[in-house]
Scaffold this active site. Structure first.
Site, PDB file in Angstrom:
ATOM      1  N   ASP A  36     -36.056 -37.390-171.826  1.00 34.15           N
ATOM      2  CA  ASP A  36     -34.866 -36.565-171.906  1.00 34.15           C
ATOM      3  C   ASP A  36     -33.666 -37.164-171.305  1.00 34.15           C
ATOM      4  O   ASP A  36     -33.728 -37.200-170.203  1.00 34.15           O
ATOM      5  CB  ASP A  36     -35.371 -35.113-171.860  1.00 34.15           C
ATOM      6  CG  ASP A  36     -34.372 -34.129-172.624  1.00 34.15           C
ATOM      7  OD1 ASP A  36     -34.587 -34.127-173.791  1.00 34.15           O
ATOM      8  OD2 ASP A  36     -33.505 -33.563-171.828  1.00 34.15           O
ATOM      9  N   GLU A  55     -34.218 -40.861-174.662  1.00 31.91           N
ATOM     10  CA  GLU A  55     -33.019 -40.209-175.438  1.00 31.91           C
ATOM     11  C   GLU A  55     -31.597 -40.842-174.501  1.00 31.91           C
ATOM     12  O   GLU A  55     -31.778 -40.537-173.447  1.00 31.91           O
ATOM     13  CB  GLU A  55     -33.363 -38.710-175.195  1.00 31.91           C
ATOM     14  CG  GLU A  55     -32.304 -37.960-176.060  1.00 31.91           C
ATOM     15  CD  GLU A  55     -32.138 -36.465-175.936  1.00 31.91           C
ATOM     16  OE1 GLU A  55     -31.639 -35.880-176.657  1.00 31.91           O
ATOM     17  OE2 GLU A  55     -32.533 -36.200-174.632  1.00 31.91           O
TER      18      GLU A  55
END
Length: 472
Positions: free
Chosen positions: A91, A160
Site C-alpha cells: 500500500d 501501489e
C-alpha cells in the site's frame, strides 16, 4: 507515545508550532492536509507532540529513516514468506521517503529551509510533492529486495504507486535495478478529474485516456513491466464511470469494450471483484449509506466546514467517484444479500448490497456464453495462449476520432489490431483506420464489427474488436 521508549522515533513526531498552545487550531507543525480530510497531524496529549498521518489518524506514517523501522518491516515480510505466501501488494509504498531539509525538518515546519505549498480551497496544502517518490525511495526498495527476497523464488511484488511517473515505473520495475516487479500507476485514472480534487469533474475524451496508457506502455518498451487496471477498491466501478450503466445492452457492451481495452495492452491485467460481471456503482442517495472514511469526511469538510460545495453537488460527486461504489458486496446470486452471506442464515452485510444484484450476478453469467464474465474468460485465454497478447510490442494507432481508441501488438511477423469505440454513439474512424486492413477476428463484442465498419464506415456504440491482420 513515551519519548524514552525504544520505539519513540518510529513515527514522524513533531512539536507544536512556536507561539501556539499544543492541541489548539493552528498549532500543527505545518499546514499539510490528510487525504481523508482535515489535518495530516494528530495531537497526542500523553506525549505533547503531533504525529503525521497522510491518511487516517489510525494509520500514522512510519519513519523509514529509522533503520530499526525498516528492520521490523523486513522481519515481518520474511515471517509471512516463510509461511508460504507468494508475495505482497504494498500500500502507497511510494510515500515512504520524505523530502526534508539538511536538518531533517519537513516543509513549513518551524526553522525549515523548505517552503510549504499554498493552501487549497479546503484550507490545507498537499503533502504529496514532499512525500511521493522521495530521495531515498530507490534505496529503501532495493534494500527491501536484498533483505527479504534475495535467494527466494516464485514470489511477486507489486506496489501501489501514487506520485510515480511512467518513466520512473521503468526504473523501479526493471529487474536489473532490484526493486519491485510491478507498480500500480494512477495518472490514467485521473483523466476525468481536476488536478485539484478528485471530486471535481473535467471534460475528457477516450483519446485522453489512451494518451496516458500509451505513456505507460512506451515507458516500459525496453525495460520493466506494467500493471493494467481500470477498477480497484479505491475507484468507482469503471462501467459506470467510463461506460454505460443506464441500460442492459449498454452495460454489457461497454463492460466488454473496457475489458478489451484493459487486456489487450502489454502488461499484467488485474481484474477487480465484480468487474468480470460488469458490476456497477452503488447509486447511493444519502450520506448515511456510505461507510468510506474518505467520502464521509470529504462531505463534511466541503459542505459543512468550508461551504465550497452544496449538499446536492457533493452527493453527485460521491455517487460518481466514491470508493464505496467498489466496496458493496460481491454479487454471487439473486438471493437476499446477493449470496454474500450464507443463504441458510443470511446476515445483513456491513454495507448495502446493490439492488441490481437480481439482474447482475455470477450465477446468471457463468454459463451464459454472451455474458461479461464469459468475455473475460476468453480474453484471459487469449493472453495464456497467444504470445502476441502476452509479450508483443505496443504501438498506438492514429484513429482521427477522439472517441475511438486503437493500437497494435506485434511479435515477430504477427500483428494484432485492437479497435474500440469508447462512446455511446456511432463513431467514424479516420487516420490510419480510414482503410481497414483484412484479417481474422480474435474477439469482439458484436457479431461482425469489421464487416459493419467496411459497409457503413462507422463503429457502433461501444463496439470493440481485436483482429490479427493479414501479412502485407
Amino acid at each position: 507515545k513515551d519519548k524514552d521508549d525504544p520505539h519513540a522515533d518510529w513515527y514522524w513526531w513533531r512539536p507544536a508550532r512556536p507561539g501556539h498552545e499544543p492541541g489548539t487550531p493552528g498549532a500543527e507543525p505545518n499546514q499539510w492536509g490528510s487525504y481523508f480530510g482535515g489535518s495530516a497531524w494528530e495531537y497526542s496529549p500523553e506525549r505533547g507532540e503531533y504525529y503525521l498521518h497522510q491518511f487516517s489518524k489510525k494509520q500514522p506514517d512510519l519513519n523509514w529513516e529509522n533503520p530499526a523501522v525498516r528492520r521490523a518491516v523486513y522481519d515481518m515480510m520474511n515471517w509471512w514468506l516463510d509461511r508460504g505466501i507468494d508475495g505482497f501488494r504494498m500500500d502507497v509504498i511510494t510515500l515512504i521517503s520524505k523530502r526534508t531539509d539538511p536538518n531533517g525538518r519537513l516543509p513549513g515546519e518551524a526553522g525549515s529551509e523548505l517552503q510549504d505549498l499554498p493552501v487549497g480551497e479546503e484550507g490545507y496544502s498537499s503533502p504529496n510533492p514532499f512525500c511521493a517518490d522521495g530521495p531515498r525511495q530507490d534505496e529503501f526498495l532495493a534494500e527491501m529486495r536484498r533483505e527479504v527476497f534475495d535467494g527466494r523464488d516464485g514470489f511477486l511484488t507489486v506496489g501501489e504507486a501514487p506520485g510515480i511517473t511512467a518513466e520512473r515505473n521503468e526504473h523501479i520495475t526493471d529487474p536489473a535495478n532490484g526493486e519491485l516487479d510491478m507498480l500500480f500507476l494512477f495518472e490514467h485514472m485521473g483523466v476525468d478529474q481536476t488536478p485539484e480534487s478528485k471530486w471535481d469533474d473535467k471534460p475528457w475524451t477516450p483519446a485522453d485516456l489512451e494518451t496516458k496508457l500509451a505513456e505507460q506502455q512506451d515507458a516500459i518498451a525496453r525495460h520493466g513491466w506494467a500493471s493494467l487496471f481500470l477498477d480497484n477498491h479505491d475507484q468507482p466501478r469503471v462501467v459506470s464511470r467510463w461506460g454505460d450503466d443506464t441500460s442492459k445492452t449498454g452495460r454489457i457492451r461497454s463492460a466488454k469494450a473496457l475489458a478489451l481495452l484493459l487486456h489487450m495492452h502489454r502488461g499484467t491485467p488485474y481484474v477487480y471483484q465484480g468487474e468480470e460481471l460488469g458490476m456497477t456503482n452503488a447509486h447511493f442517495t444519502s450520506l448515511d449509506q456510505y461507510r468510506d472514511l474518505e467520502s464521509i469526511n470529504a462531505y463534511h469538510q466541503r459542505v459543512e466546514e468550508t461551504g465550497i460545495r452544496t449538499s446536492e453537488t457533493m452527493m453527485r460527486s460521491l455517487a460518481r467517484y466514491g470508493r464505496d461504489n467498489a466496496r458493496t458486496p460481491m454479487q454471487w446470486d439473486d438471493s437476499t444479500y446477493a449470496g454474500f452471506t450464507m443463504p441458510d442464515a443470511p446476515v445483513e452485510p456491513w454495507i448495502a448490497v446493490n439492488p441490481n444484484h437480481t439482474e447482475i450476478n455470477a450465477a446468471d453469467e457463468t454459463d451464459d456464453p454472451d455474458s461479461v464474465y464469459s468475455f473475460h474468460k476468453r480474453l484471459i485465454a487469449l493472453r495464456h495462449t497467444d504470445p502476441v497478447v502476452a509479450a508483443g510490442d505496443y504501438r498506438r494507432v492514429e484513429t482521427g476520432n477522439d472517441r475511438i481508441i486503437a493500437f497494435t501488438r506485434t511479435l515477430d511477423e504477427r500483428t494484432i489490431l485492437t479497435v474500440i469505440n469508447l462512446s455511446p454513439a456511432q463513431a467514424a474512424p479516420a487516420g490510419e483506420l480510414e482503410t481497414m486492413p483484412d484479417g481474422t477476428i480474435l474477439i469482439a463484442n458484436t457479431d461482425d464489427p469489421v464487416g459493419n465498419l467496411k459497409t457503413t464506415g462507422t463503429l457502433g456504440p461501444w463496439e470493440a474488436f481485436a483482429m490479427e491482420t493479414d501479412p502485407e
